[in-house]
Design a protein around this motif. Structure first.
Motif, PDB file in Angstrom:
ATOM      1  N   ALA A  33      -5.588  12.489  -6.169  1.00 58.93           N
ATOM      2  CA  ALA A  33      -6.222  12.699  -4.864  1.00 58.93           C
ATOM      3  C   ALA A  33      -7.641  13.224  -5.034  1.00 58.93           C
TER       4      ALA A  33
ATOM      5  N   GLY B 211       0.788  -1.222   0.000  1.00 60.72           N
ATOM      6  CA  GLY B 211       0.000   0.000   0.000  1.00 60.72           C
ATOM      7  C   GLY B 211       0.816   1.266   0.000  1.00 60.72           C
TER       8      GLY B 211
ATOM      9  N   HIS C  47       7.211   6.363  -8.087  1.00 56.36           N
ATOM     10  CA  HIS C  47       5.765   6.126  -7.973  1.00 56.36           C
ATOM     11  C   HIS C  47       4.964   7.181  -8.736  1.00 56.36           C
TER      12      HIS C  47
ATOM     13  N   LYS D 247       1.897   3.188  -2.461  1.00 59.56           N
ATOM     14  CA  LYS D 247       1.380   4.226  -3.345  1.00 59.56           C
ATOM     15  C   LYS D 247       0.177   4.933  -2.728  1.00 59.56           C
ATOM     16  N   GLN D 248      -0.683   4.141  -2.074  1.00 59.49           N
ATOM     17  CA  GLN D 248      -1.842   4.750  -1.441  1.00 59.49           C
ATOM     18  C   GLN D 248      -1.430   5.590  -0.243  1.00 59.49           C
ATOM     19  N   GLN D 249      -0.414   5.135   0.486  1.00 56.25           N
ATOM     20  CA  GLN D 249       0.094   5.905   1.624  1.00 56.25           C
ATOM     21  C   GLN D 249       0.635   7.254   1.156  1.00 56.25           C
TER      22      GLN D 249
ATOM     23  N   SER E 186     -15.022   8.706  -3.490  1.00 56.23           N
ATOM     24  CA  SER E 186     -15.361   8.270  -2.135  1.00 56.23           C
ATOM     25  C   SER E 186     -16.763   8.677  -1.725  1.00 56.23           C
TER      26      SER E 186
ATOM     27  N   LEU F 269      -0.229   8.829  -1.607  1.00 55.32           N
ATOM     28  CA  LEU F 269      -1.355   9.634  -2.090  1.00 55.32           C
ATOM     29  C   LEU F 269      -2.126  10.260  -0.929  1.00 55.32           C
ATOM     30  N   ASP F 270      -2.382   9.479   0.100  1.00 54.53           N
ATOM     31  CA  ASP F 270      -3.117   9.997   1.263  1.00 54.53           C
ATOM     32  C   ASP F 270      -2.334  11.110   1.955  1.00 54.53           C
TER      33      ASP F 270
ATOM     34  N   GLN G 153      -9.873  10.426  -6.363  1.00 50.18           N
ATOM     35  CA  GLN G 153     -10.194   9.510  -5.269  1.00 50.18           C
ATOM     36  C   GLN G 153     -11.233  10.108  -4.343  1.00 50.18           C
TER      37      GLN G 153
END
Length: 383
Positions: free
Chosen positions: A67, A16, A56, A18-20, A74, A22-23, A70
Motif C-alpha cells: 500500500a 481486480g 492473495h 487483489k487491488q480491491q 501515485s 489492497l485499497d 503504491q
C-alpha cells in the motif's frame, strides 16, 4: 432432451480482487492504525473469507508495504526541467486526491520490518531529492542544509491531509496547500551559527514513578508506543518484575499519564502566550515557538500528539480543543480565512514540526528560529 448439468459451479473471482483488497486494507490502516487492523477485518471489508485473503496476501505487513509503495508511485514524477510552481501544483493536486496516502507513509511505515522500512525510506529520499533540486534552483543563495530543510517541510505539508478528516472542495484544498508550500519555500532562514551545544548529563528526579514516566516518554518518541514494552521502560531505570507494576498498572496507564503530561505542558505554554501578548499574530508566533521547543526538548512531549487516539475519545477531544486554539489565533491574524481552511493550515504546520523533529540529523542552533518562521509562513501569518 438434454440432461440437466448438476456439476458444481466454479465461483469466479471478480476482476481486480487483489487491488480491491489492497485499497481496502490501506483505508483500514489509515482509519484504525496498523496495530488495530486484523486480517479478518480486511477480509470482511471486501466480503471474502480469511482463507481467501491469505491466498492473495500472506500477512498484513506485506499489505502495508504494498500500500505504501503504491501510494508513493501515485505521486507525480516531476520533470527536472519543471518550475517549482509547476511541481507544487501537480503535487498538491495529488495530495488532495489521494489524501490517505500521506498518512500511510508518515504514520504506518514504522510498523514494517526493517528491510521494508529501509527500502521505502530510500524511495522517500528519492522524492525529496527532486524537491531539493527544484528549491536549490529557485533559491540558489540557500545552503544545502537550508534547502534540505525546506524540501522536507514541503513533503510534510503534502502529507498533512492524511492527518485529519476535514473535508474541503478539492480545488480549494489543493490551492490552499500550494499557497502554503509556496510561502514556505520563500521563508527567510537564519544562518546556522554552528551545532547546538552538546547536552550535559541531566539530573533526574528522585521519584521512581516520575523517572519511569520521563523515560517512557523518551522511548515512545524514539521507538513508538507499539514497539515499546513495559520491560523496555523498566530497564531504563533498573526496575523489573512486580516492582515495576507498583507504579503503573501497565503500558496503557503510563501512556495515559504521558498524554496528560504533554497536554498540560502545551496548554500552559498556550496560556502563557495569550497572557503575554495582546496581538493575535504575536501570540500565535509564541505558541508555535513553544511547540517547536517542546518537540526538540529532552522529553519531546509534543511527539505524543502523533499517538493514535482513535480508541480514546478523551484524548481526541483534548487534541481537537488544542488545535481549535491555533485556528482561533490564525483567524484572528487573517480576516480572509474561514474556519475549515484555517484548520487545514494548522494541521499542515503541526505536521511540519513533527516530521522535521524525526529527521535523523543533528539540529543546529538556528532550528528553533527557522522552524518557527517556516510554520508561520505556512499559516500565512509571517511578518
Amino acid at each position: 432432451m438434454l440432461a440437466e448439468d448438476t456439476s458444481p459451479r466454479r465461483r469466479t473471482r471478480p476482476k481486480g480482487r487483489k487491488q480491491q483488497i489492497l485499497d481496502s486494507a490501506a483505508t483500514l490502516f489509515v482509519q484504525n492504525g496498523f496495530p488495530n487492523v486484523t486480517m479478518n477485518a480486511i477480509a470482511a471489508s471486501v466480503d471474502i473469507t480469511a482463507g481467501a485473503l491469505y491466498r492473495h496476501y500472506p500477512n498484513k505487513a506485506e499489505l502495508l508495504a504494498l500500500a505504501i509503495r503504491q501510494s508513493l508511485d501515485s505521486f507525480p514524477r516531476i520533470d527536472s526541467t519543471s518550475s517549482l510552481d509547476e511541481a507544487l501544483s501537480l503535487a498538491c493536486d495529488a495530495a488532495v486526491r489521494h489524501r490517505q496516502l500521506g498518512a500511510l507513509w508518515s504514520r504506518q511505515l514504522q510498523y514494517l520490518p526493517d528491510d521494508d522500512q529501509a527500502e521505502l525510506r530510500e524511495h522517500l529520499r528519492d522524492i525529496n531529492r527532486t524537491y531539493l533540486a527544484l528549491i536549490e534552483r529557485y533559491r540558489p543563495e540557500l545552503s544545502r542544509e537550508q534547502a534540505r530543510l525546506l524540501s522536507r517541510a514541503v513533503e510534510s505539508v503534502l502529507s498533512s491531509p492524511g492527518t485529519h478528516s476535514l473535508v474541503l472542495p478539492s480545488a480549494e484544498y489543493a490551492g490552499l496547500l500550494k499557497t502554503a508550500c509556496r510561502s514556505l519555500c520563500d521563508t527567510h532562514l537564519s544562518e546556522n551559527a554552528g551545532p547546538a551545544s552538546p547536552s550535559v548529563p541531566a539530573l533526574e528526579p528522585v521519584s521512581r514513578r516520575e523517572l519511569l514516566l520521563q523515560k517512557a516518554i523518551q522511548l515512545f518518541a524514539a521507538k513508538g508506543v507499539h514497539a515499546t514494552s513495559m520491560e523496555d521502560i523498566g530497564a531504563t531505570v533498573g526496575v523489573t518484575g512486580p516492582s515495576l507494576y507498583t507504579h503503573f498498572r501497565g503500558k496503557e496507564d503510563i501512556l495515559a499519564a504521558a498524554l496528560d503530561r504533554a497536554t498540560q505542558a502545551l496548554w500552559l505554554d498556550l496560556g502563557e502566550a495569550l497572557h503575554q501578548h495582546s496581538d493575535a499574530r504575536q501570540a500565535l508566533q509564541a505558541v508555535v515557538r513553544g511547540y517547536v521547543r517542546r518537540t526538540h526538548g529532552r522529553l519531546q512531549l509534543t511527539s505524543l500528539a502523533l499517538i493514535d487516539s482513535r480508541d480514546d475519545p478523551t484524548v481526541r477531544t483534548r487534541q481537537r480543543e488544542y488545535v481549535r486554539e491555533w485556528v482561533a489565533l490564525i483567524r484572528s491574524s487573517r480576516s480572509d480565512l474561514e474556519q475549515a481552511p484555517a484548520r487545514a493550515l494548522a494541521h499542515a504546520g503541526l505536521a511540519v514540526i513533527h516530521d522535521v523533529s524525526r529527521t535523523p540529523a543533528a539540529f543546529d542552533t538556528s532550528i528553533e528560529d527557522n522552524l518557527t518562521a517556516m510554520v508561520m509562513a505556512i499559516l500565512g501569518c509571517a511578518d
